[in-house]
Every structure is written in structure tokens, then in C-alpha cells.
Design a protein around this motif. Structure first.
Motif, PDB file in Angstrom:
ATOM      1  N   ASP A   1     -90.994  42.503 -59.251  1.00 51.42           N
ATOM      2  CA  ASP A   1     -91.676  41.598 -59.056  1.00 51.42           C
ATOM      3  C   ASP A   1     -93.355  42.043 -59.559  1.00 51.42           C
ATOM      4  OD1 ASP A   1     -91.359  38.656 -57.345  1.00 51.42           O
ATOM      5  OD2 ASP A   1     -93.367  39.325 -57.311  1.00 51.42           O
ATOM      6  N   ILE A   2     -94.110  41.142 -59.857  1.00 54.84           N
ATOM      7  CA  ILE A   2     -95.418  41.253 -60.267  1.00 54.84           C
ATOM      8  C   ILE A   2     -96.334  41.495 -58.890  1.00 54.84           C
ATOM      9  CG2 ILE A   2     -96.312  38.848 -60.368  1.00 54.84           C
ATOM     10  CD1 ILE A   2     -97.682  39.666 -63.016  1.00 54.84           C
TER      11      ILE A   2
ATOM     12  N   GLY B   1     -88.282  38.911 -60.759  1.00 59.20           N
ATOM     13  CA  GLY B   1     -89.052  38.033 -59.597  1.00 59.20           C
ATOM     14  C   GLY B   1     -88.258  37.909 -58.365  1.00 59.20           C
TER      15      GLY B   1
ATOM     16  N   TYR C   1     -85.986  33.177 -48.576  1.00 64.12           N
ATOM     17  CA  TYR C   1     -85.962  32.923 -49.976  1.00 64.12           C
ATOM     18  C   TYR C   1     -87.317  31.947 -50.301  1.00 64.12           C
ATOM     19  CZ  TYR C   1     -81.237  34.116 -51.578  1.00 64.12           C
ATOM     20  OH  TYR C   1     -80.170  34.948 -51.876  1.00 64.12           O
ATOM     21  N   THR C   2     -88.012  32.096 -51.172  1.00 61.62           N
ATOM     22  CA  THR C   2     -89.031  31.323 -51.486  1.00 61.62           C
ATOM     23  C   THR C   2     -88.619  30.135 -52.810  1.00 61.62           C
ATOM     24  OG1 THR C   2     -90.066  32.954 -52.871  1.00 61.62           O
ATOM     25  CG2 THR C   2     -90.965  32.486 -50.759  1.00 61.62           C
ATOM     26  N   SER C   3     -87.494  29.693 -52.565  1.00 64.16           N
ATOM     27  CA  SER C   3     -86.886  28.608 -53.537  1.00 64.16           C
ATOM     28  C   SER C   3     -85.900  27.912 -53.021  1.00 64.16           C
ATOM     29  CB  SER C   3     -86.557  29.476 -54.653  1.00 64.16           C
ATOM     30  OG  SER C   3     -85.562  30.354 -54.501  1.00 64.16           O
TER      31      SER C   3
ATOM     32  N   GLY D   1     -89.389  38.362 -55.342  1.00 67.26           N
ATOM     33  CA  GLY D   1     -89.990  37.851 -54.315  1.00 67.26           C
ATOM     34  C   GLY D   1     -90.150  38.690 -52.846  1.00 67.26           C
TER      35      GLY D   1
ATOM     36  N   ALA E   1     -93.472  45.242 -61.639  1.00 68.32           N
ATOM     37  CA  ALA E   1     -93.701  44.876 -63.044  1.00 68.32           C
ATOM     38  C   ALA E   1     -94.089  43.492 -63.298  1.00 68.32           C
ATOM     39  CB  ALA E   1     -92.383  45.220 -63.642  1.00 68.32           C
ATOM     40  N   ASP E   2     -94.704  43.447 -64.537  1.00 66.96           N
ATOM     41  CA  ASP E   2     -94.917  41.984 -65.195  1.00 66.96           C
ATOM     42  C   ASP E   2     -93.774  41.883 -65.976  1.00 66.96           C
ATOM     43  OD1 ASP E   2     -95.710  39.838 -66.395  1.00 66.96           O
ATOM     44  OD2 ASP E   2     -97.716  40.579 -66.823  1.00 66.96           O
ATOM     45  N   LEU E   3     -92.966  41.111 -65.709  1.00 62.84           N
ATOM     46  CA  LEU E   3     -91.839  40.889 -66.672  1.00 62.84           C
ATOM     47  C   LEU E   3     -91.916  40.382 -68.244  1.00 62.84           C
ATOM     48  CD1 LEU E   3     -89.840  38.617 -64.261  1.00 62.84           C
ATOM     49  CD2 LEU E   3     -88.899  40.829 -65.523  1.00 62.84           C
TER      50      LEU E   3
ATOM     51  N   ASN F   1     -95.307  40.999 -52.217  1.00 67.69           N
ATOM     52  CA  ASN F   1     -94.031  40.584 -52.046  1.00 67.69           C
ATOM     53  C   ASN F   1     -92.950  41.846 -51.766  1.00 67.69           C
ATOM     54  OD1 ASN F   1     -94.978  38.085 -52.404  1.00 67.69           O
ATOM     55  ND2 ASN F   1     -94.160  37.600 -54.048  1.00 67.69           N
TER      56      ASN F   1
ATOM     57  N   GLU G   1     -84.083  33.671 -59.718  1.00 67.34           N
ATOM     58  CA  GLU G   1     -83.932  32.720 -58.737  1.00 67.34           C
ATOM     59  C   GLU G   1     -85.623  32.172 -58.390  1.00 67.34           C
ATOM     60  OE1 GLU G   1     -80.642  32.780 -55.814  1.00 67.34           O
ATOM     61  OE2 GLU G   1     -81.370  34.998 -56.120  1.00 67.34           O
ATOM     62  N   GLY G   2     -85.373  31.073 -58.227  1.00 68.19           N
ATOM     63  CA  GLY G   2     -86.938  30.328 -57.838  1.00 68.19           C
ATOM     64  C   GLY G   2     -87.871  30.333 -58.724  1.00 68.19           C
TER      65      GLY G   2
HETATM   66  C1  SAM Z   1     -90.969  31.208 -56.127  1.00 69.74           C
HETATM   67  S1  SAM Z   1     -90.958  33.161 -56.313  1.00 69.74           S
HETATM   68  C2  SAM Z   1     -89.108  33.292 -55.958  1.00 69.74           C
HETATM   69  C3  SAM Z   1     -88.663  34.655 -55.441  1.00 69.74           C
HETATM   70  C4  SAM Z   1     -87.230  34.974 -55.273  1.00 69.74           C
HETATM   71  N1  SAM Z   1     -86.615  35.141 -56.500  1.00 69.74           N
HETATM   72  C5  SAM Z   1     -86.531  33.783 -54.480  1.00 69.74           C
HETATM   73  O1  SAM Z   1     -85.903  33.041 -55.222  1.00 69.74           O
HETATM   74  O2  SAM Z   1     -86.778  33.697 -53.208  1.00 69.74           O
HETATM   75  C6  SAM Z   1     -91.110  33.501 -57.907  1.00 69.74           C
HETATM   76  C7  SAM Z   1     -91.423  34.991 -57.822  1.00 69.74           C
HETATM   77  O3  SAM Z   1     -91.638  35.309 -59.179  1.00 69.74           O
HETATM   78  C8  SAM Z   1     -92.772  36.262 -59.247  1.00 69.74           C
HETATM   79  N2  SAM Z   1     -93.413  36.383 -60.585  1.00 69.74           N
HETATM   80  C9  SAM Z   1     -94.052  35.415 -61.014  1.00 69.74           C
HETATM   81  N3  SAM Z   1     -94.422  35.909 -62.399  1.00 69.74           N
HETATM   82  C10 SAM Z   1     -93.950  37.283 -62.653  1.00 69.74           C
HETATM   83  C11 SAM Z   1     -94.272  38.011 -63.497  1.00 69.74           C
HETATM   84  N4  SAM Z   1     -94.761  37.844 -64.735  1.00 69.74           N
HETATM   85  N5  SAM Z   1     -93.481  39.083 -63.417  1.00 69.74           N
HETATM   86  C12 SAM Z   1     -92.752  39.573 -62.372  1.00 69.74           C
HETATM   87  N6  SAM Z   1     -92.631  38.650 -61.437  1.00 69.74           N
HETATM   88  C13 SAM Z   1     -93.247  37.426 -61.419  1.00 69.74           C
HETATM   89  C14 SAM Z   1     -93.902  36.031 -58.017  1.00 69.74           C
HETATM   90  O4  SAM Z   1     -94.431  37.033 -57.554  1.00 69.74           O
HETATM   91  C15 SAM Z   1     -92.637  35.566 -57.048  1.00 69.74           C
HETATM   92  O5  SAM Z   1     -92.322  36.456 -56.175  1.00 69.74           O
END
Ligand code: SAM
Length: 239
Positions: free
Chosen positions: A59-60, A37, A9-11, A39, A86-88, A64, A104-105
């Protein structure tokens, strides 16, 4: 105390929290879950392994998603997970709504909490579930040196109280809310410390390495943990 040395996890909120979200939502093999997102896909893979549900994980970042795909294949759950770049902010998942959405995260803070919560709500079935984790400020009096690490002109964080108001305002009821224990942060920073050894990809960048070293230093040496927390929330759509 590092309790999960292999976490990907990155959180700070890890597997226990993903599982708790699925238990609240009564997730089973016929359930549909969206991971906003995702990750490295750790949350999605944990859900698929434990509950055998169908997951859309978006995820964008292609980097990842490539790692998430590798993990899903290694753990024999790739047939249950659809990975989407995808860009959310520009996405619409309302056509085929989900039983549970996990964010999450801190992804809600990346895309704007108000917008993120309201999009998630519109992508859920009636009475569907949303679980998220995000950084919050524990106090209004955060020392400047600590605040400067976590906030800048773009990122400003909620407190528990302002998050509660926002969730309620957007038509969701809170079923469970807590702060992630210190072991969650230790697991997260242990993972980050490993990633800071990377010599390719996101963590190979000198500025990223420096930023994370600073954050870890401030969190432990300057006791940043007294001022910032990681909020985990399970909420349900009212109608
Ligand atoms: C801190 S990481 C958390 C990842 C994962 N959910 C976890 O808890 O390990 C945040 C994630 O959100 C993604 N992210 C950020 N902005 C985004 C967007 N506009 N659309 C989709 N994903 C996005 C990043 O690429 C990253 O992988």
C-alpha cells in the motif's frame, strides 16, 4: 442489513469475496498472493488465517500499513504476510510472479484500470488469477447529483460492459463476475460511519468526514444504489 459489523475492509466487497477468489485460484500453503492496495490488511489477514498462504501486501499509505501490521500481529499471521510500502504505479513485482493477485476496493481505478490490469497480468504466473472489486456505473443516465459524488475530473468509472471489454483486451478471461449485494454496502458504510468518529489519521480531516457523509446520504436517501454498483471479478491470465 449489516452482516459483518466488525469488518475492517474499506470497500463493499468483504471477506466472502476474498475467500471466493482464493477458492477459484486453489490457494494453499504453498501459494503466493499479492494484495495490491491492502488498506488495513483485512483481505491479507483473512487469506493468511484461512489458507495459510504467503502474501505480499502493499500500500502507498504508511498509516494503513501500520494498522495492517497491528491486525496481522493480533491475528497471529504476521509471519505469513510481508507488508510493503509501495506506489503500485512505480512498482515491479514481475521477478517472482504470483498465483493470485487481489486488488480490492477500487485500487485499479486509483492507479488507472488499464495500467493496473496490465501490470497485474505481468506479475502473475502463466494461468494465474486476478480478483478485483471496483465501483461501476449501472446506467448511462446517472442523475447529476449522484454522479457528482462519485465522479470528478479525475475519476470516471466503467460500466460492466466496458470493464468486460478491457479485461478481455488485456489478455485475461473472466471466470466469475457479479455485483456485491446491498449488505456489502451496508457493512462498508457502517465501517465508514465508525471511522468518521476518528480524531486522528485520515478520517479525522473535516473534508473527508463531509465527503463521506455526503456519499452515504446520496447512496441511501437519493437511492444512489440504483446507479452505482460494486463489481467483483475473478479473471484468469490466458497464457
Ligand atoms: C479503498 S482502499 C481499499 C483497501 C483494501 N483493499 C480493502 O478492500 O479494504 C484503497 C487502498 O489503495 C491504496 N492505494 C491507492 N493508490 C495506491 C498506489 N498508487 N499504490 C499503492 N496503494 C495505493 C490506498 O492507500 C488504500 O489503502
Amino acid at each position: 442489513m449489516v452482516t459483518d459489523p466488525n469488518t475492517n475492509y474499506t470497500s463493499p466487497a468483504g471477506k466472502d469475496f476474498t475467500f471466493a477468489a482464493a477458492r477459484f485460484a486453489g490457494i494453499n500453503p504453498s501459494s503466493r498472493v499479492l494484495d495490491m492496495g491492502c488498506g488495513y490488511g483485512e483481505g491479507a489477514c483473512n487469506l493468511a488465517s484461512e489458507f495459510r498462504c504467503k502474501i505480499t501486501a502493499c500500500d502507498i499509505s504508511k498509516e494503513n500499513l501500520d494498522l495492517a501490521r497491528e491486525t496481522a500481529e493480533k491475528r497471529n499471521v504476521s509471519h505469513l504476510i510481508s507488508l510493503e510500502q509501495a506506489d503500485l504505479i512505480k512498482s515491479d513485482y514481475s521477478k517472482n510472479p504470483y498465483d493470485l493477485i487481489i486488488a480490492e476496493g477500487g485500487v485499479l481505478s486509483f492507479i488507472s484500470r488499464r495500467k493496473g490490469l496490465s501490470m497485474a497480468s505481468s506479475w502473475l504466473v502463466p494461468r494465474g488469477w486476478l480478483a478485483f472489486s471496483d465501483l461501476i456505473m449501472l446506467s448511462d443516465n446517472v442523475p447529476d447529483e449522484i454522479r457528482a459524488i462519485f465522479e470528478d475530473e479525475t475519476y470516471h468509472y466503467e460500466t460492466e460492459s466496458s470493464y468486460r471489454n478491457l479485461i478481455s483486451e488485456l489478455g485475461m478471461e473472466i471466470h466469475f463476475m457479479c455485483l456485491v449485494p446491498v449488505s456489502g454496502w451496508d457493512n462498508y458504510y457502517a465501517h465508514m460511519a465508525r471511522r468518521l468518529e476518528d480524531n486522528k489519521g485520515f478520517f479525522s480531516d473535516r473534508r473527508i468526514k463531509l465527503a463521506f457523509h455526503r456519499e452515504i446520504d446520496v447512496f441511501y436517501r437519493l437511492k444512489g444504489f440504483r446507479y452505482v454498483g460494486y463489481l467483483f471479478c475473478v479473471a484468469r491470465k490466458r497464457t
